[in-house]
Design a protein around this motif. Structure first.
Motif, short mmCIF file in Angstrom:
data_model
loop_
_atom_site.label_atom_id
_atom_site.label_comp_id
_atom_site.label_asym_id
_atom_site.label_seq_id
_atom_site.Cartn_x
_atom_site.Cartn_y
_atom_site.Cartn_z
N THR A 308 0.83 -1.21 0.00
CA THR A 308 0.00 0.00 0.00
C THR A 308 0.86 1.26 0.00
O THR A 308 0.60 2.21 -0.74
N ALA A 309 1.92 1.26 0.81
CA ALA A 309 2.79 2.42 0.88
C ALA A 309 3.50 2.65 -0.46
O ALA A 309 3.66 3.79 -0.92
N LEU A 310 3.95 1.54 -1.08
CA LEU A 310 4.61 1.67 -2.38
C LEU A 310 3.64 2.18 -3.44
O LEU A 310 4.00 3.01 -4.28
N SER A 311 2.40 1.68 -3.38
CA SER A 311 1.40 2.14 -4.34
C SER A 311 1.14 3.63 -4.18
O SER A 311 1.06 4.38 -5.16
N LEU A 312 1.01 4.07 -2.91
CA LEU A 312 0.79 5.50 -2.66
C LEU A 312 1.97 6.34 -3.12
O LEU A 312 1.81 7.45 -3.61
N HIS A 313 3.16 5.78 -2.97
CA HIS A 313 4.36 6.50 -3.40
C HIS A 313 4.31 6.80 -4.90
O HIS A 313 4.55 7.94 -5.34
N TYR A 314 3.99 5.78 -5.67
CA TYR A 314 3.94 6.00 -7.12
C TYR A 314 2.70 6.76 -7.55
O TYR A 314 2.71 7.46 -8.58
N LEU A 315 1.64 6.65 -6.78
CA LEU A 315 0.47 7.47 -7.10
C LEU A 315 0.75 8.94 -6.83
O LEU A 315 0.19 9.82 -7.50
N LYS A 316 1.62 9.22 -5.85
CA LYS A 316 2.03 10.60 -5.62
C LYS A 316 2.80 11.13 -6.84
O LYS A 316 2.66 12.29 -7.21
N LEU A 317 3.64 10.25 -7.43
CA LEU A 317 4.35 10.65 -8.65
C LEU A 317 3.34 11.00 -9.74
O LEU A 317 3.47 12.01 -10.44
N VAL A 318 2.31 10.15 -9.85
CA VAL A 318 1.25 10.43 -10.82
C VAL A 318 0.58 11.75 -10.51
O VAL A 318 0.32 12.58 -11.41
N LEU A 319 0.28 11.97 -9.24
CA LEU A 319 -0.41 13.20 -8.84
C LEU A 319 0.41 14.43 -9.20
O LEU A 319 -0.14 15.42 -9.70
N VAL A 320 1.72 14.37 -8.96
CA VAL A 320 2.58 15.51 -9.29
C VAL A 320 2.55 15.78 -10.79
O VAL A 320 2.38 16.93 -11.24
N ILE A 321 2.69 14.72 -11.60
CA ILE A 321 2.71 14.88 -13.06
C ILE A 321 1.37 15.39 -13.56
O ILE A 321 1.30 16.34 -14.37
N VAL A 322 0.28 14.78 -13.05
CA VAL A 322 -1.05 15.20 -13.50
C VAL A 322 -1.34 16.63 -13.04
O VAL A 322 -1.96 17.41 -13.76
#
Length: 787
Positions: A308-322
């Motif tokens: 879950t933490a790893l998923s959130l980490h990469y979703l944060k990357l997505v959030l920054v890009i988006v």
């Protein structure tokens, strides 16, 4: 700050070029979507508000002359809410600055512009008051095009006499948002005016005391206009009615609705294509980006970080890009929409036409982009976290390279080691190669879509103004004239050819469908106006049938060989069933043709003409125009050069604004696709490339292997993208055509070359940037990355 957040910050800094280009993919998709949707809503809102405030009618009827006493019967028709009888006539304006006749439509007023229906919206000055027969208000488009201001004088030819009117106001009307002269598909504000005068002036000028020749009608809510129109036609037929039409077919509204519908289609089809491509590329790019960090993810999981933490980490990357892409996209969409609205202001004259960004479109665009990006990241992440950490931390299993059939076909001097490495690496990773090829293939149609509009406009001009309408001057007469007038025109200096035409207002019926239009009578062998079929072959009007343009045939739901009913809306109003002899293709308007002698026999008016098409020596056009503007037998003169100028300023200018912006966004998508493909390929192959350097390969040889694979993928992507472009253009042309204009699905070879060239330039620029990174590759760090 947590360990994963520090990693996120470092990753963004290290991949700032990729982050920016991926964010630009998001921005391009959101910008086209937000700009298109918001432009449509802004335009639609402005039109609806204007229609409501000016009490725009639902039914319009034109006739010869009827007494005002019959208005009581018209008001008694079930469903009719109000009837406003008027006097409306086409007139010639004596405008010294114009090189050809200036036409105008004179409309009577009763309540100083605050009419029961079709109320004026005054921009400056005032409308003529009751009893003031020498005052007039002029439409804003003509006033702006000719510098007319309140206080000036305008001279009008009324029944052979020149009358002077004082311009006391400049106004807008919902009836003339798109003010076009009868018989023309394109307005020319310099040569066509709308003049509103008091009823007393119109009565005196046209001998219409206690009479009217035009009426506008509003209906009670929920009323079906068809029964009302049928009853209006029945009551007004003895008075020379040419047939009532509902709002849908009122010329200005019809074009405005066509443009609104086209903008609505544009706000769904083109953004859907852009968004679909951007979402796919976003999904693919971020998925590959995560896959490159396989060993890092496995190491973090081995250290105890939950999925879950790893998923959130990469979703944060997505959030920054988006988030970056959304900010850029909304700003670009706002600029796109404002540019579109600015171009519409010179096209449609509305009192309030401002751009308002639709918040829901921005929210939806962000949600779609975030969802597409998240799916790409989570899919790649899921493939990694499903493996045991010890397995995931190991290098991926080497490819099982085999000698392929392609190698067997290559000559020995071609099948060298480095070339075989390129071929085997490309074929050995089919999914990765396929994603790169697909990304490039989808970028090509984006470029073609952005620039093909120039080809379409050029084709429209060539077909309509060079192939169909071959004359350079058209003259119309106030009423049918004896054919001898054609000989008189032929004797004018500079006239090289002249052909007479007969235009008769008719109602065409096919089953339950009907359409009010004019049929054009052409003589056998005419050269100055020649209908053509889809294969560009000239089609002569049949002696016993009627020829329809394709969109008119589709409107009536008939084909060649079918039978339709034709009713003349003037003279004895004869009716006749007639076969459709042919269906022709014209890009502008909806026309119908008959052989002129057949048409004259049908109307029983003898050998008469109502218009003439001329080919005039180009150097004599201006002189002839000045002479014709003073002849009482001439109602209007249209010169192709002016029509083309107006077309380029209005229709083509509007399309070119859109096309230029789309081309810019398409370029962004193309560069983003190619650059990210090259950068991610470098990240995926860093260990292999470093190994080759250690084994003795030079920097140029290592770069050649990497870019050899990249070149194959680019070439395959372009090869797949060009035929895909044809499919996209056919789709866009089908959806963007309407009753006013048919967008030709034409793409010139140079457009394909430009699209392919932009992709190749992006590839070369990306290769240059990536090669610099290959040259700076830290061999020790790259080789230790897997330890």
């Amino acid at each position: 700050m947590s360990l994963l957040d520090r990693k996120l910050r470092r990753d963004i800094g290290a991949m700032r070029g990729q982050v920016l280009t991926i964010a630009l993919l998001v921005a391009a998709g959101i910008a086209v979507f937000v700009g298109s949707v918001s432009t449509y809503e802004s335009l639609d809102t402005a039109v609806e508000r204007f229609y409501a405030t000016t009490r725009f009618p639902q039914v319009f009827v034109t006739l010869k002359r009827a007494p005002l006493s019959i208005v009581t019967q018209l008001n008694a028709i079930p469903g009719v809410a109000a009837v406003d009888p008027r006097i409306v006539r086409e007139v010639i304006v004596d405008w010294p600055a114009a090189s050809q006749p200036v036409s105008a439509r004179m409309v009577s007023l009763v309540h100083a512009g605050d009419e029961t229906l079709a109320r004026l919206h005054l921009r400056r000055g005032m409308a003529p008051e009751p009893g003031f027969s020498q005052d007039a208000a002029v439409n804003e488009a003509f006033a702006e095009a000719n510098g007319v201001k309140p206080g000036e004088e305008i001279r009008v030819l009324l029944n052979g006499k020149v009358e002077a009117f004082h311009v006391i106001g400049v106004a807008l009307s919902a009836e003339y948002v798109y003010a076009v002269k009868l018989g023309l598909p394109i307005p020319d504000d310099r040569l066509y005016a709308i003049l509103w005068v008091d009823r007393s002036a119109a009565e005196a000028g046209f001998d219409m005391k206690a009479a009217f020749n035009d009426a506008v009608i509003s209906l009670t809510p929920g009323t079906d206009p068809k029964p009302v129109i049928d009853e209006l036609d029945r009551l007004l037929e003895p008075y020379g009615s040419v047939g009532a039409v509902e709002r849908r077919d009122q010329p200005s509204n019809r074009f405005l609705e066509d443009e609104l519908n086209q903008q609505k289609v544009m706000s769904t089809t083109i953004p859907f294509i852009f968004f679909g491509v951007a979402a796919f590329l976003l999904n693919s790019a971020l998925g590959r980006l995560v896959a490159v960090q396989r060993e890092q993810i496995a190491a973090l999981k081995a250290l105890g970080f939950p999925t879950t933490a790893l998923s959130l980490h990469y979703l944060k990357l997505v959030l920054v890009i988006v988030l970056i892409g959304s900010v850029l996209g909304i700003a670009a969409g706002w600029g796109f929409g404002r540019a579109m609205i600015a171009s519409y202001r010179g096209f449609f004259h509305l009192p309030e036409l401002t751009f308002a960004l639709a918040p829901w479109s921005a929210v939806l665009g962000i949600v779609i982009s975030a969802t597409a990006a998240s799916l790409g990241v989570l899919t790649a992440l899921r493939q990694v976290v499903r493996l045991a950490p010890a397995v995931a931390m190991r290098p991926a299993a080497p490819l099982d390279f085999r000698r392929s059939w392609i190698e067997a076909l290559l000559p020995r001097n071609v099948a060298r080691s480095r070339r075989m490495m390129v071929l085997r690496n490309t074929a050995g990773r089919p999914l990765r190669s396929l994603l790169t090829v697909a990304g490039v293939a989808l970028a090509v149609p984006m470029m073609v879509l952005g620039i093909f509009w120039h080809d379409a406009i050029g084709e429209m001009i060539d077909l309509q103004f060079n192939l169909v309408e071959r004359g350079n001057t058209t003259v119309t007469f106030p009423h049918p004239m004896d054919r001898s007038i054609i000989r008189d025109l032929a004797r004018e200096p500079g006239v090289l050819a002249v052909e007479g035409q007969r235009m008769v207002p008719v109602r065409l019926r096919a089953g339950q469908r009907s359409y009010l239009t004019s049929v054009i009578g052409l003589a056998v062998g005419d050269e100055l106006r020649r209908p053509h079929d889809a294969m560009l072959r000239p089609i002569a009007a049949g002696p016993d049938g009627i020829t329809l343009t394709r969109r008119l045939a589709e409107r009536l739901d008939v084909q060649a060989g079918g039978i339709i009913s034709i009713e003349a809306m003037e003279g004895r109003r004869r009716k006749r069933d007639i076969p459709v002899s042919a269906v022709v293709d014209e890009p502008i308007g909806m026309a119908s043709y008959m052989e002129i002698e057949t048409l004259n026999r049908f109307t029983d008016e003898g050998a008469v003409v109502s218009a003439a098409s001329l080919y005039v020596e180009p150097t004599a056009v201006t002189t002839l125009g000045r002479k014709l503007k003073n002849l009482p037998t001439i109602e209007s003169v249209t010169m192709k050069a002016y029509t083309l100028t107006s077309f380029m300023e209005k229709i083509a200018g509007l399309i070119f604004v859109t096309a230029g912006i789309l081309a810019a966004f398409a370029t962004i998508i193309t560069v983003g696709v190619v650059y990210n493909s090259a950068r991610i390929s470098l990240q995926e192959r860093a260990w292999e490339l470093a190994s080759l350097r250690v084994l003795g390969f030079t920097r140029g040889e290592v770069a050649g292997i990497l870019f050899g694979e990249f070149s194959i993928e680019i070439a395959l992507g372009i090869a797949a993208g060009l035929p895909l472009s044809r499919v996209v253009i056919d789709l866009i042309a089908r959806f963007h055509s309407n009753e006013s204009f048919q967008i030709p699905a034409v793409v010139a070879p140079t457009t394909y070359l430009i699209a392919a060239g932009v992709v190749m330039l992006a590839a070369v620029a990306s290769a240059y940037i990536v090669k610099a990174r290959v040259d700076r590759l830290d061999l020790v760090a790259a080789l230790k990355a897997r330890e």
